[in-house]
Design a protein around this motif. Sequence first.
Motif, PDB file in Angstrom:
ATOM      1  N   ALA A   1       0.821  -1.216   0.000  1.00  0.00           N
ATOM      2  CA  ALA A   1       0.000   0.000   0.000  1.00  0.00           C
ATOM      3  C   ALA A   1       0.851   1.260   0.000  1.00  0.00           C
ATOM      4  N   ALA A   2       1.948   1.254   0.752  1.00  0.00           N
ATOM      5  CA  ALA A   2       2.803   2.448   0.808  1.00  0.00           C
ATOM      6  C   ALA A   2       3.414   2.739  -0.561  1.00  0.00           C
ATOM      7  N   GLU A   3       3.805   1.683  -1.271  1.00  0.00           N
ATOM      8  CA  GLU A   3       4.347   1.862  -2.624  1.00  0.00           C
ATOM      9  C   GLU A   3       3.291   2.491  -3.533  1.00  0.00           C
ATOM     10  N   LEU A   4       2.072   1.971  -3.487  1.00  0.00           N
ATOM     11  CA  LEU A   4       1.001   2.515  -4.318  1.00  0.00           C
ATOM     12  C   LEU A   4       0.730   3.973  -3.976  1.00  0.00           C
ATOM     13  N   ALA A   5       0.690   4.288  -2.688  1.00  0.00           N
ATOM     14  CA  ALA A   5       0.419   5.654  -2.255  1.00  0.00           C
ATOM     15  C   ALA A   5       1.521   6.603  -2.714  1.00  0.00           C
TER      16      ALA A   5
ATOM     17  N   ARG B   1      -6.745 -14.841  -2.111  1.00  0.00           N
ATOM     18  CA  ARG B   1      -7.211 -13.698  -1.313  1.00  0.00           C
ATOM     19  C   ARG B   1      -7.200 -12.404  -2.129  1.00  0.00           C
ATOM     20  N   ARG B   2      -7.233 -12.518  -3.440  1.00  0.00           N
ATOM     21  CA  ARG B   2      -7.009 -11.349  -4.267  1.00  0.00           C
ATOM     22  C   ARG B   2      -8.065 -10.264  -4.080  1.00  0.00           C
ATOM     23  N   ASN B   3      -9.349 -10.647  -3.930  1.00  0.00           N
ATOM     24  CA  ASN B   3     -10.389  -9.637  -3.761  1.00  0.00           C
ATOM     25  C   ASN B   3     -10.300  -8.965  -2.394  1.00  0.00           C
ATOM     26  N   THR B   4     -10.086  -9.767  -1.364  1.00  0.00           N
ATOM     27  CA  THR B   4      -9.929  -9.204  -0.013  1.00  0.00           C
ATOM     28  C   THR B   4      -8.728  -8.284   0.049  1.00  0.00           C
ATOM     29  N   GLN B   5      -7.622  -8.708  -0.557  1.00  0.00           N
ATOM     30  CA  GLN B   5      -6.418  -7.886  -0.536  1.00  0.00           C
ATOM     31  C   GLN B   5      -6.592  -6.599  -1.322  1.00  0.00           C
ATOM     32  N   THR B   6      -7.355  -6.655  -2.409  1.00  0.00           N
ATOM     33  CA  THR B   6      -7.604  -5.439  -3.187  1.00  0.00           C
ATOM     34  C   THR B   6      -8.397  -4.427  -2.363  1.00  0.00           C
ATOM     35  N   ASP B   7      -9.432  -4.892  -1.677  1.00  0.00           N
ATOM     36  CA  ASP B   7     -10.190  -4.002  -0.800  1.00  0.00           C
ATOM     37  C   ASP B   7      -9.288  -3.439   0.297  1.00  0.00           C
ATOM     38  N   GLU B   8      -8.425  -4.287   0.846  1.00  0.00           N
ATOM     39  CA  GLU B   8      -7.510  -3.835   1.905  1.00  0.00           C
ATOM     40  C   GLU B   8      -6.565  -2.756   1.389  1.00  0.00           C
ATOM     41  N   ARG B   9      -6.039  -2.961   0.184  1.00  0.00           N
ATOM     42  CA  ARG B   9      -5.122  -1.959  -0.379  1.00  0.00           C
ATOM     43  C   ARG B   9      -5.828  -0.618  -0.557  1.00  0.00           C
ATOM     44  N   ALA B  10      -7.075  -0.656  -1.016  1.00  0.00           N
ATOM     45  CA  ALA B  10      -7.804   0.597  -1.198  1.00  0.00           C
ATOM     46  C   ALA B  10      -7.948   1.331   0.135  1.00  0.00           C
ATOM     47  N   ARG B  11      -8.311   0.603   1.184  1.00  0.00           N
ATOM     48  CA  ARG B  11      -8.446   1.227   2.502  1.00  0.00           C
ATOM     49  C   ARG B  11      -7.110   1.766   2.993  1.00  0.00           C
ATOM     50  N   GLN B  12      -6.053   0.978   2.803  1.00  0.00           N
ATOM     51  CA  GLN B  12      -4.742   1.380   3.294  1.00  0.00           C
ATOM     52  C   GLN B  12      -4.211   2.602   2.544  1.00  0.00           C
TER      53      GLN B  12
END
Length: 337
Positions: free
Chosen positions: A85-89, A127-138
């Motif tokens: 998430a930090a990389e994406l941000a 866990r790709r869908n759960t992780q995608t939602d998590e990344r968006a929140r993070q």
Amino acid sequence: MKVGLQFDMRNPARWRRDPVRLHAFTLELIEEAERLGIDSIWVSEHHRFPDDHVASPMTFLAAAAARTTRVRLGTAVVVAPLHHAAELAEQSVMIDLLSNGRFDLGLGAGTKYRMPEYELYGADPERRNTQTDERARQVRELLSTGGVTPGPVQDRLPIWMGYLGPQGARRAGLLGERLLSGDARNWEPYREGLLEAGHDPAQGLMAGSVNAWVTDDPEKDWQTVRSHLAYQLDTYNEQMVVGTDRPLPRPVDPERFRAGPPVLLKYFWCEMPETIASNIRTYTGGAPVDTMFIWASLPGMSEDMGLRHVQTICTELAPRLADHRPENEPLTAPPIS
């Protein structure tokens, strides 16, 4: 309604080009599209594709940001589970700064069948869908609380959830983010998710792609388009079974896709601008669709044909949609709170 272009820079062996020239020409094409009035540019992500594909969409968009001044620049999509998430941000902030606030972060789960890219990054496809939602929140948390520095130009950098079905649309609503689908059938589950999580549905916003070739001579162009479309569809289908024990699928018949209804990847329109515009209006229905984007070119297509397609989209399709506002779309689209 705004109109955008999508790029993946695939480089098939059958029509192989110098990859340096391919990337340079794509940047030139983006500059020309901006000059002609296009609203947005979108780049996708895949890894270990047999014909290269874009593996670093954020890096490419940073280059596009330096070459443009007005168009919005988005990912459709970054495969979120492959990235921290930090990389994406931080990369989002960099592009937003370079573009002076023109970046849109589209996040998606990718596709479970693309085992090689999940293996490359050591990610868990289950866990790709759960992780995608998590990344968006993070990512949202990092951007909104100063968790990464510097901060973006945009007060609320747009995050688009690349979900194409109703379950994903609902999850995008629960997250309070935008939905990267232009299919009007996804509006109701998206709206339900927004309401369930306490977000104002009037602030929901959608955007998405259509599979189309816009031309003033459909039958002439189709003779070339069909070969490149068949290649695109066949290679995507082949990638579905890489890393599995399933057999290779049969080659597709592009004629069936041209005649098919607009369902995910099972259709393709090769029509005149007025027909494509009408189809898009029907496809988006009354949903709050802000932007629809189209592949600028198909894999292996010549520079001349790609340029002509971009010119047709910019000068003949986009003006036909400029005044179209779905009935449920607000006059302005304030950030989702």
